[in-house]
Scaffold this motif. Structure first.
Motif, short mmCIF file in Angstrom:
data_model
loop_
_atom_site.label_atom_id
_atom_site.label_comp_id
_atom_site.label_asym_id
_atom_site.label_seq_id
_atom_site.Cartn_x
_atom_site.Cartn_y
_atom_site.Cartn_z
N ASP A 73 0.81 -1.23 0.00
CA ASP A 73 0.00 0.00 0.00
C ASP A 73 0.83 1.27 0.00
OD1 ASP A 73 -2.25 -1.47 -0.05
OD2 ASP A 73 -2.70 -1.29 2.10
N GLU A 74 1.97 1.26 0.72
CA GLU A 74 2.72 2.50 0.90
C GLU A 74 3.38 2.99 -0.39
OE1 GLU A 74 3.29 -0.32 2.50
OE2 GLU A 74 5.40 -0.91 2.42
N ASP A 77 2.13 6.25 -2.22
CA ASP A 77 2.53 7.57 -1.69
C ASP A 77 3.92 7.95 -2.15
OD1 ASP A 77 0.15 7.71 -0.21
OD2 ASP A 77 1.02 6.41 1.31
N MET A 78 4.74 6.97 -2.49
CA MET A 78 6.11 7.26 -2.93
C MET A 78 6.13 7.76 -4.37
SD MET A 78 7.57 3.86 -1.16
CE MET A 78 9.29 4.01 -1.52
N LYS A 80 4.07 9.87 -5.74
CA LYS A 80 3.81 11.31 -5.71
C LYS A 80 5.11 12.07 -5.51
CE LYS A 80 -0.80 10.57 -4.09
NZ LYS A 80 -1.42 10.01 -2.90
N GLU A 81 5.92 11.60 -4.54
CA GLU A 81 7.21 12.27 -4.29
C GLU A 81 8.07 12.24 -5.53
OE1 GLU A 81 8.78 10.13 -0.96
OE2 GLU A 81 6.91 10.45 0.13
N ASN B 10 -10.07 8.82 -8.96
CA ASN B 10 -10.31 9.13 -7.54
C ASN B 10 -11.74 8.86 -7.10
OD1 ASN B 10 -7.67 9.83 -6.79
ND2 ASN B 10 -7.92 11.84 -7.73
N LYS B 28 -7.04 5.08 -9.25
CA LYS B 28 -5.99 6.09 -9.05
C LYS B 28 -5.32 6.49 -10.36
CE LYS B 28 -5.85 7.10 -4.74
NZ LYS B 28 -6.15 8.50 -4.38
N ASP B 39 -6.74 1.36 -5.80
CA ASP B 39 -6.26 1.49 -4.43
C ASP B 39 -7.35 1.06 -3.45
OD1 ASP B 39 -4.50 2.10 -2.43
OD2 ASP B 39 -4.81 4.26 -2.48
#
Lengths: 132, 96
Positions: A73-74, A77-78, A80-81, B10, B28, B39
């Motif tokens: 899942d994490e 978020d990476m 986007k960075e 989204n 997503k 997601d």
């Protein structure tokens, strides 16, 4: 966000890959390309029925045989960075698209006009024919 | 080129894959081959003997080849469903 950017970001993360034939491959993603071909390391392959298992140090999977990939899942978020850093880098570059850096290029291309003047080029052929 | 999927990004969508499975999750992203990022996804498993089962799965990339239908879910209606009382035959795989 593009699915293949997410996949690239998932490099070095564990994942589960299910193939169209129902086999699943668990392993760490080493690399991937634009066709979704992937390299996995420390792989456990599970048969379609889930009753047989194979361990292998690494494997390569053709993208077109994949049904889906499960990713930690994490990782989302990476991504986007990563895209934000990329955007910043391209903004910071001098000139950028169509900027000053490209001003000299047409002149350089003009050098191709020199073709044909070299010794051994078409002119020599012409001279050879002259004595006939 | 604007794709009809832009407006789904989204939002909660239901995806039916060509092997007859049903995935629900937040769309997503997608690309020109309809590869999909889903997601917080779960799978709904249908059966004629007991209610609809939900299997939590998390983050998924589904390859476009296997995507048959993508539908927008009205969450308000979806939340009102009593899944344990719904019985249905599982879908068959797509026949090529």
């Amino acid at each position: 966000m593009l699915p293949l950017s997410l996949l690239r970001t998932a490099q070095n993360h564990p994942m589960l890959v299910e193939l169209k034939n129902g086999e699943t491959y668990n392993g760490h993603l080493v690399s991937c390309d634009n066709w979704m071909n992937i390299n996995l390391r420390e792989v456990i392959c599970t048969s379609r029925e889930g009753d047989k298992f194979w361990r292998m140090p690494e494997c390569y999977i053709r993208g077109s045989t994949i049904k889906y990939l499960r990713i930690p899942d994490e990782v989302i978020d990476m991504v986007k960075e990563e895209t934000m850093i990329k955007n910043k880098q391209s903004r910071d570059q001098k000139g950028g698209r169509g900027g000053q850096n490209q001003r000299n290029r047409p002149a350089a291309r003009g050098n191709f006009g020199g073709r044909g003047n070299k010794p051994g080029g078409p002119q020599k052929l012409f001279q050879k024919q002259k004595p006939k | 080129m604007a794709s009809g999927l832009d407006s789904f990004v989204n939002h909660t969508v239901s995806i039916i894959t060509s092997d007859g499975r049903n995935f629900i999750g937040t769309l997503k992203g997608f690309d020109q081959t309809i590869n999909i990022i889903l997601d917080e996804s779960h799978e709904r498993v249908y059966s004629t003997t007991s209610g609809v089962g939900q299997v939590m799965l998390g983050l998924h990339i589904i390859r476009g080849d296997n995507v048959a239908i993508i539908g927008l879910i009205d969450e308000e209606i979806d939340n009102r469903l009593n899944l344990s009382s719904i019985k249905a035959e599982p879908l068959n795989p797509v026949v090529h």
